[in-house]
Enzyme design. Sequence first.
Site, PDB file in Angstrom:
ATOM      1  N   HIS A 209      20.281  49.815 116.348  1.00  0.00           N
ATOM      2  CA  HIS A 209      21.005  50.394 117.476  1.00  0.00           C
ATOM      3  C   HIS A 209      21.598  51.766 117.139  1.00  0.00           C
ATOM      4  O   HIS A 209      22.356  52.336 117.916  1.00  0.00           O
ATOM      5  CB  HIS A 209      22.119  49.427 117.892  1.00  0.00           C
ATOM      6  CG  HIS A 209      22.668  49.656 119.254  1.00  0.00           C
ATOM      7  ND1 HIS A 209      24.012  49.881 119.491  1.00  0.00           N
ATOM      8  CD2 HIS A 209      22.076  49.709 120.476  1.00  0.00           C
ATOM      9  CE1 HIS A 209      24.223  50.047 120.777  1.00  0.00           C
ATOM     10  NE2 HIS A 209      23.070  49.957 121.404  1.00  0.00           N
ATOM     11  N   LYS A 211      22.117  55.759 116.477  1.00  0.00           N
ATOM     12  CA  LYS A 211      21.738  57.001 117.166  1.00  0.00           C
ATOM     13  C   LYS A 211      22.285  58.146 116.331  1.00  0.00           C
ATOM     14  O   LYS A 211      23.409  58.620 116.555  1.00  0.00           O
ATOM     15  CB  LYS A 211      22.314  57.036 118.581  1.00  0.00           C
ATOM     16  CG  LYS A 211      21.974  55.781 119.402  1.00  0.00           C
ATOM     17  CD  LYS A 211      23.011  55.563 120.476  1.00  0.00           C
ATOM     18  CE  LYS A 211      22.802  54.245 121.190  1.00  0.00           C
ATOM     19  NZ  LYS A 211      23.114  53.074 120.351  1.00  0.00           N
ATOM     20  N   ASP A 216      19.106  69.366 107.852  1.00  0.00           N
ATOM     21  CA  ASP A 216      19.236  70.078 106.570  1.00  0.00           C
ATOM     22  C   ASP A 216      20.309  69.491 105.658  1.00  0.00           C
ATOM     23  O   ASP A 216      20.784  70.170 104.737  1.00  0.00           O
ATOM     24  CB  ASP A 216      19.530  71.568 106.811  1.00  0.00           C
ATOM     25  CG  ASP A 216      18.318  72.329 107.337  1.00  0.00           C
ATOM     26  OD1 ASP A 216      17.186  71.836 107.162  1.00  0.00           O
ATOM     27  OD2 ASP A 216      18.506  73.410 107.937  1.00  0.00           O
ATOM     28  N   HIS A 384      29.320  54.134 128.869  1.00  0.00           N
ATOM     29  CA  HIS A 384      28.512  53.822 127.684  1.00  0.00           C
ATOM     30  C   HIS A 384      29.200  54.255 126.397  1.00  0.00           C
ATOM     31  O   HIS A 384      28.669  54.072 125.307  1.00  0.00           O
ATOM     32  CB  HIS A 384      27.137  54.502 127.812  1.00  0.00           C
ATOM     33  CG  HIS A 384      26.104  53.959 126.893  1.00  0.00           C
ATOM     34  ND1 HIS A 384      25.569  54.688 125.849  1.00  0.00           N
ATOM     35  CD2 HIS A 384      25.487  52.756 126.857  1.00  0.00           C
ATOM     36  CE1 HIS A 384      24.664  53.968 125.220  1.00  0.00           C
ATOM     37  NE2 HIS A 384      24.598  52.781 125.799  1.00  0.00           N
ATOM     38  N   LYS A 386      31.512  54.326 123.175  1.00  0.00           N
ATOM     39  CA  LYS A 386      31.972  53.316 122.215  1.00  0.00           C
ATOM     40  C   LYS A 386      33.073  53.958 121.368  1.00  0.00           C
ATOM     41  O   LYS A 386      32.820  54.503 120.288  1.00  0.00           O
ATOM     42  CB  LYS A 386      30.823  52.846 121.331  1.00  0.00           C
ATOM     43  CG  LYS A 386      29.620  52.261 122.096  1.00  0.00           C
ATOM     44  CD  LYS A 386      28.449  53.193 121.968  1.00  0.00           C
ATOM     45  CE  LYS A 386      27.131  52.703 122.507  1.00  0.00           C
ATOM     46  NZ  LYS A 386      27.048  51.796 123.558  1.00  0.00           N
ATOM     47  N   ASP A 391      47.056  54.141 117.717  1.00  0.00           N
ATOM     48  CA  ASP A 391      48.296  54.879 117.459  1.00  0.00           C
ATOM     49  C   ASP A 391      48.136  56.395 117.540  1.00  0.00           C
ATOM     50  O   ASP A 391      48.924  57.135 116.931  1.00  0.00           O
ATOM     51  CB  ASP A 391      48.863  54.501 116.081  1.00  0.00           C
ATOM     52  CG  ASP A 391      49.486  53.111 116.076  1.00  0.00           C
ATOM     53  OD1 ASP A 391      49.674  52.541 117.174  1.00  0.00           O
ATOM     54  OD2 ASP A 391      49.774  52.594 114.984  1.00  0.00           O
TER      55      ASP A 391
END
Length: 466
Positions: A209, A211, A216, A384, A386, A391
Amino acid sequence: MLISLVIINILFILAVIFTEHRRPHSAVVWTLILTLLPVIGMFLYIFFGRGFYPYKNKVRDTDSPFYDYLSINKKDILEEKNKTVRRFRDLILFNLTNSESIFSKDNTLTLFTDAKEKYQSLFTDILNAKHSINIEYFIIRNDEVGRDFIGLLAMKAREGVKVNLIYDELATLRTNMKCFKPLIDAGGNVYRFFHSIGLNILKVNHRNHRKIAIIDGKCGYIGGMNIGLEYMGLKKLKPWRDTHLKIEGSAVYSLQAAFLNDLIYSGSVKAEALEEYFPKNDFPGNKCMQIISSNPALFKEEIKLSFLKLITGARKSIYIQTPYFVPDRTLTDCLKTAALSGVDVRIMIPGKPDKKYIYYITLSHIDELLQAGVKFYIHKGFLHSKTLIADCRVTSIGTANFDMRSFMLNYEVNAFIYDKDFSLKNLEAITKDMEKCTELTSVNFSKRSFLRKLAERILKLFSPLV
């Protein structure tokens, strides 16, 4: 024939008991399914169970120079003077020990909440690449964005830049290998993660999952945005809200190590001659962070435990954005305890789901938390992102959803940033999102129909399987 099936079914039940012993609730559900649906249950477990042969970490099992470039150790963390680092030192040490996550403090960060801006930045960095481009995406669509992306990678491969691309075979099923032919013909390498042949079928539920992109060995990208028009809100689900991060600093080496592990497993690449992917650089940034990579083969639930540690250590506030909210009992109790202790706990989920059955499971976990004082916000579109902020000091951005699949089954990667200014920047974005949300209260949530409540309760029983 019948006796053979019975024996095979018993072997599957024994396998479940040994594989799922850390999650008794999951073991019980799978045992019932295998007992009541002997043949069907076996296939269901193969495709949706924990699996039998996930791979283990390979780069760090070698004499990789990775640690020479990042010789940040426990002593360095203990001597750090940064206030936020000192406040969350126990979390940093936990991540160092449990996840072998190197702590770095020379990073520059760019936050993206718009896919178009992220693509423009990523494509520019790819265009300027001189040595290597390492790309790993859960989904690469065969659309305008995907074709431009592959075309750009092909152009760089023809220029002599080393291009390695990994995609998740099951998630990118609609994009066949022909779409990657321009890159392959140009000399680039394309790999399917867990290519479903032979024994790999037993690993089909362990999806990659991640991404991430590393250019470089100097800059890296991590977050929720895959490659496709839908992430720009140009498809059915809109508006689309997402979060991605660009890193320039030594934390990129940790992203590189995560990628190389998957590269070694996905293709014929051997764990040798990796030094070229870790160039020596002097980074001028000042953001402190760690990269946490999860590996279901190790049964360590690295990101979940980091979240638990972060939530239990919060004193004032916890803000969570997630498209899927399916916590296990431990996470639920942790959030309840925080809210009942006076911590301001706010969770934002989408109002337009992409998977309705998971959305019902998400709703089934809300009532108990609402009663404890947790605040839920329903975004008007598809959320979508995440993101977790604690704090206003620590921010986690990555690929892991707040659900059991991400924590236990998938290969995920999250960045933990220990910086007040960056947390406030994320909080500002979330505050703007709240203007597009409806707060869910116990009163209006209780007005659901009986059939809706029944469906939620039934689907909740299958939470360990999603």
